[in-house]
Design a protein around this motif. Structure first.
Motif, PDB file in Angstrom:
ATOM      1  N   VAL A   5      19.546  10.134   6.927  1.00 33.14           N
ATOM      2  CA  VAL A   5      19.207   8.905   7.655  1.00 33.14           C
ATOM      3  C   VAL A   5      19.005   7.765   6.668  1.00 33.14           C
ATOM      4  O   VAL A   5      19.415   6.623   6.903  1.00 33.14           O
ATOM      5  N   PHE A   6      18.382   8.077   5.544  1.00 36.45           N
ATOM      6  CA  PHE A   6      18.246   7.116   4.450  1.00 36.45           C
ATOM      7  C   PHE A   6      18.003   7.890   3.171  1.00 36.45           C
ATOM      8  O   PHE A   6      17.602   9.050   3.184  1.00 36.45           O
ATOM      9  N   THR A   7      18.261   7.245   2.063  1.00 35.69           N
ATOM     10  CA  THR A   7      17.878   7.758   0.749  1.00 35.69           C
ATOM     11  C   THR A   7      17.028   6.694   0.089  1.00 35.69           C
ATOM     12  O   THR A   7      17.431   5.528   0.024  1.00 35.69           O
ATOM     13  N   GLY A   8      15.834   7.061  -0.377  1.00 37.94           N
ATOM     14  CA  GLY A   8      14.979   6.083  -1.041  1.00 37.94           C
ATOM     15  C   GLY A   8      13.585   6.044  -0.469  1.00 37.94           C
ATOM     16  O   GLY A   8      12.972   7.077  -0.196  1.00 37.94           O
ATOM     17  N   SER A   9      13.090   4.837  -0.250  1.00 42.28           N
ATOM     18  CA  SER A   9      11.723   4.623   0.215  1.00 42.28           C
ATOM     19  C   SER A   9      11.707   4.160   1.660  1.00 42.28           C
ATOM     20  O   SER A   9      12.238   3.104   1.995  1.00 42.28           O
ATOM     21  N   GLY A  10      11.090   4.966   2.504  1.00 41.88           N
ATOM     22  CA  GLY A  10      10.832   4.559   3.876  1.00 41.88           C
ATOM     23  C   GLY A  10       9.362   4.229   4.016  1.00 41.88           C
ATOM     24  O   GLY A  10       8.501   5.037   3.673  1.00 41.88           O
ATOM     25  N   GLU A  29       6.186 -10.425  10.307  1.00 38.32           N
ATOM     26  CA  GLU A  29       6.003 -10.859   8.918  1.00 38.32           C
ATOM     27  C   GLU A  29       6.061  -9.667   7.960  1.00 38.32           C
ATOM     28  O   GLU A  29       6.695  -9.736   6.897  1.00 38.32           O
ATOM     29  N   LEU A  30       5.419  -8.571   8.340  1.00 34.24           N
ATOM     30  CA  LEU A  30       5.411  -7.374   7.494  1.00 34.24           C
ATOM     31  C   LEU A  30       6.802  -6.749   7.405  1.00 34.24           C
ATOM     32  O   LEU A  30       7.210  -6.277   6.341  1.00 34.24           O
ATOM     33  N   ILE A  31       7.519  -6.746   8.514  1.00 35.21           N
ATOM     34  CA  ILE A  31       8.876  -6.200   8.514  1.00 35.21           C
ATOM     35  C   ILE A  31       9.769  -6.994   7.564  1.00 35.21           C
ATOM     36  O   ILE A  31      10.520  -6.423   6.757  1.00 35.21           O
ATOM     37  N   GLU A  32       9.684  -8.307   7.635  1.00 41.14           N
ATOM     38  CA  GLU A  32      10.515  -9.157   6.762  1.00 41.14           C
ATOM     39  C   GLU A  32      10.141  -8.959   5.293  1.00 41.14           C
ATOM     40  O   GLU A  32      11.015  -8.944   4.421  1.00 41.14           O
ATOM     41  N   PHE A  33       8.852  -8.793   5.024  1.00 38.06           N
ATOM     42  CA  PHE A  33       8.384  -8.536   3.659  1.00 38.06           C
ATOM     43  C   PHE A  33       8.980  -7.238   3.129  1.00 38.06           C
ATOM     44  O   PHE A  33       9.463  -7.178   1.988  1.00 38.06           O
ATOM     45  N   GLN A  34       8.977  -6.210   3.948  1.00 37.67           N
ATOM     46  CA  GLN A  34       9.503  -4.918   3.526  1.00 37.67           C
ATOM     47  C   GLN A  34      10.997  -4.992   3.222  1.00 37.67           C
ATOM     48  O   GLN A  34      11.473  -4.474   2.203  1.00 37.67           O
ATOM     49  N   ILE A  35      11.749  -5.630   4.077  1.00 38.83           N
ATOM     50  CA  ILE A  35      13.195  -5.736   3.865  1.00 38.83           C
ATOM     51  C   ILE A  35      13.499  -6.564   2.621  1.00 38.83           C
ATOM     52  O   ILE A  35      14.352  -6.187   1.800  1.00 38.83           O
ATOM     53  N   LYS A  36      12.784  -7.648   2.447  1.00 37.34           N
ATOM     54  CA  LYS A  36      12.976  -8.512   1.279  1.00 37.34           C
ATOM     55  C   LYS A  36      12.713  -7.770  -0.023  1.00 37.34           C
ATOM     56  O   LYS A  36      13.394  -7.981  -1.040  1.00 37.34           O
ATOM     57  N   ILE A 211       3.200  -1.916  -2.129  1.00 40.47           N
ATOM     58  CA  ILE A 211       4.073  -1.961  -3.309  1.00 40.47           C
ATOM     59  C   ILE A 211       5.475  -1.465  -2.927  1.00 40.47           C
ATOM     60  O   ILE A 211       5.964  -0.471  -3.452  1.00 40.47           O
ATOM     61  N   PRO A 212       6.131  -2.171  -2.019  1.00 34.12           N
ATOM     62  CA  PRO A 212       7.445  -1.706  -1.562  1.00 34.12           C
ATOM     63  C   PRO A 212       8.487  -1.640  -2.665  1.00 34.12           C
ATOM     64  O   PRO A 212       9.284  -0.701  -2.709  1.00 34.12           O
ATOM     65  N   LYS A 213       8.490  -2.626  -3.560  1.00 28.81           N
ATOM     66  CA  LYS A 213       9.500  -2.627  -4.623  1.00 28.81           C
ATOM     67  C   LYS A 213       9.290  -1.467  -5.583  1.00 28.81           C
ATOM     68  O   LYS A 213      10.250  -0.776  -5.965  1.00 28.81           O
ATOM     69  N   ASP A 214       8.049  -1.229  -5.989  1.00 28.27           N
ATOM     70  CA  ASP A 214       7.764  -0.125  -6.904  1.00 28.27           C
ATOM     71  C   ASP A 214       8.129   1.219  -6.267  1.00 28.27           C
ATOM     72  O   ASP A 214       8.633   2.115  -6.946  1.00 28.27           O
ATOM     73  N   THR A 215       7.851   1.349  -4.966  1.00 27.11           N
ATOM     74  CA  THR A 215       8.157   2.605  -4.283  1.00 27.11           C
ATOM     75  C   THR A 215       9.669   2.807  -4.194  1.00 27.11           C
ATOM     76  O   THR A 215      10.179   3.907  -4.437  1.00 27.11           O
ATOM     77  N   HIS A 216      10.376   1.742  -3.857  1.00 33.72           N
ATOM     78  CA  HIS A 216      11.846   1.812  -3.848  1.00 33.72           C
ATOM     79  C   HIS A 216      12.375   2.173  -5.238  1.00 33.72           C
ATOM     80  O   HIS A 216      13.237   3.053  -5.374  1.00 33.72           O
ATOM     81  N   ILE A 233       6.957   5.049 -13.447  1.00 35.58           N
ATOM     82  CA  ILE A 233       6.459   4.434 -12.210  1.00 35.58           C
ATOM     83  C   ILE A 233       5.506   5.384 -11.493  1.00 35.58           C
ATOM     84  O   ILE A 233       4.422   4.994 -11.049  1.00 35.58           O
ATOM     85  N   GLN A 234       5.910   6.665 -11.360  1.00 39.63           N
ATOM     86  CA  GLN A 234       5.062   7.634 -10.671  1.00 39.63           C
ATOM     87  C   GLN A 234       3.695   7.761 -11.338  1.00 39.63           C
ATOM     88  O   GLN A 234       2.657   7.762 -10.665  1.00 39.63           O
ATOM     89  N   LEU A 235       3.677   7.850 -12.646  1.00 32.48           N
ATOM     90  CA  LEU A 235       2.412   7.998 -13.358  1.00 32.48           C
ATOM     91  C   LEU A 235       1.548   6.749 -13.238  1.00 32.48           C
ATOM     92  O   LEU A 235       0.326   6.835 -13.108  1.00 32.48           O
ATOM     93  N   ARG A 236       2.185   5.586 -13.252  1.00 35.71           N
ATOM     94  CA  ARG A 236       1.419   4.335 -13.181  1.00 35.71           C
ATOM     95  C   ARG A 236       0.708   4.189 -11.841  1.00 35.71           C
ATOM     96  O   ARG A 236      -0.407   3.654 -11.773  1.00 35.71           O
TER      97      ARG A 236
END
Length: 292
Positions: A5-10, A29-36, A211-216, A233-236
């Motif tokens: 369905v996806f690969t990465g961060s959901g 607003e939160l949805i747009e932030f996540q996509i951005k 932290i959507p970008k870091d998770t992605h 990233i995981q350790l941080r």
């Protein structure tokens, strides 16, 4: 071969509330932030979204709103699980009817069941729709584990294509039994890299709310072969994850978002505000991470 369905961060997105219901303006607003910020999929009405306190009219309206606002830019996965099979089917059929790309279905809680009961429960749900079904195994909340052999049997149903797995101890066995065409997603933000190393496809994440970008990037760097960066990233983020689960989720993640100025409101009862001690710990951890 079934595609994931996806690969990465959901992101297991929170549900922002006002005193009168869901704050849809804030949710947009939160949805747009996540996509951005590069999130790869959006999970609406999961545990983090406080689905257990959403009456059906709110639950359905949140799913439809998310589907409409995302508008196919990333997959929308609707949480439609229940400990009542008939109710789960009802919500699942609705999610498919309004265009959800997949559904996430948690194991029955409180009344629980046997492994045979789990198979029958998920089989009936899957047979009610054509969209992909992602199983959700979270024994710490449900006190019920989907055994690997049961996952294997369920994976043979055409549209049961994945599992959100919170029991890392059985991830390897599930992947051995089910093969690469069955996707495994981490349900634990502190164990994403170990799960990826075993062959997982990503994470359905609480921390991605802030932290959507870091998770992605945690997943994307691993998938691209840059394991050193993924490990870094995981350790941080381990200290941050610890703070985000110092009390029952989603209490701390909503508190964190409010500290960051996102103004998402409070959790619904029976969830309450954080203790003063834990709130201070969360605040200090957010500062150390550079989020406030």
């Amino acid at each position: 071969m079934r595609n994931p369905v996806f690969t990465g961060s959901g992101v297991a997105i929170i549900t922002p509330f006002t005193d009168n219901g869901i704050d849809f303006e804030k949710l947009e607003e939160l949805i747009e932030f996540q996509i951005k910020e590069g999130t790869d999929a959006l999970i609406i009405c999961g545990s983090t979204g406080e689905a257990s306190t959403l009456p059906d009219d709110e639950h359905k309206s949140a799913i439809k709103f998310a589907v409409d606002k995302v508008n196919k830019r990333i997959p929308v996965i609707a949480g439609t699980g229940s400990n009542d099979t008939k109710h789960a089917v009802h919500l699942t059929e609705y999610a498919e009817s309004v265009g959800a790309d997949a559904i996430l279905s948690v194991t029955p809680y409180y009344n629980k069941t046997t492994q045979k009961g789990l198979y029958e429960h998920f089989k009936i749900i899957a047979n009610s729709v054509k969209v992909p079904v992602i199983l959700y195994n979270v024994p710490s909340r449900t006190n019920l584990n989907i055994d690997p052999q049961t996952v294997k049997a369920l994976s043979e149903i055409e549209n049961i294509t994945a599992i959100k797995e919170c029991n890392l101890n059985q991830v390897g066995e599930i992947i051995n039994l089910c093969g690469d065409s069955f996707s495994v997603y981490s349900g634990n933000d502190d164990q994403v890299l170990p799960l990826l190393a075993l062959g997982g496809k990503g994470v359905i994440s609480v921390m991605a709310n802030i932290i959507p970008k870091d998770t992605h990037d945690l997943v994307a760097t691993f998938m691209s072969g840059d394991i050193a960066t993924s490990r870094k990233i995981q350790l941080r983020l381990l200290d941050l994850v610890k703070a985000l689960f110092v009390e029952v989720s989603p209490i701390p993640i909503k508190a964190a978002m409010n500290l960051m100025g996102m103004n998402v409101g409070k959790c619904r009862l029976p969830l309450v505000d954080m203790s003063e001690k834990n709130f201070k710990y969360l605040q200090d951890t957010l500062k150390q991470y550079g989020l406030i």
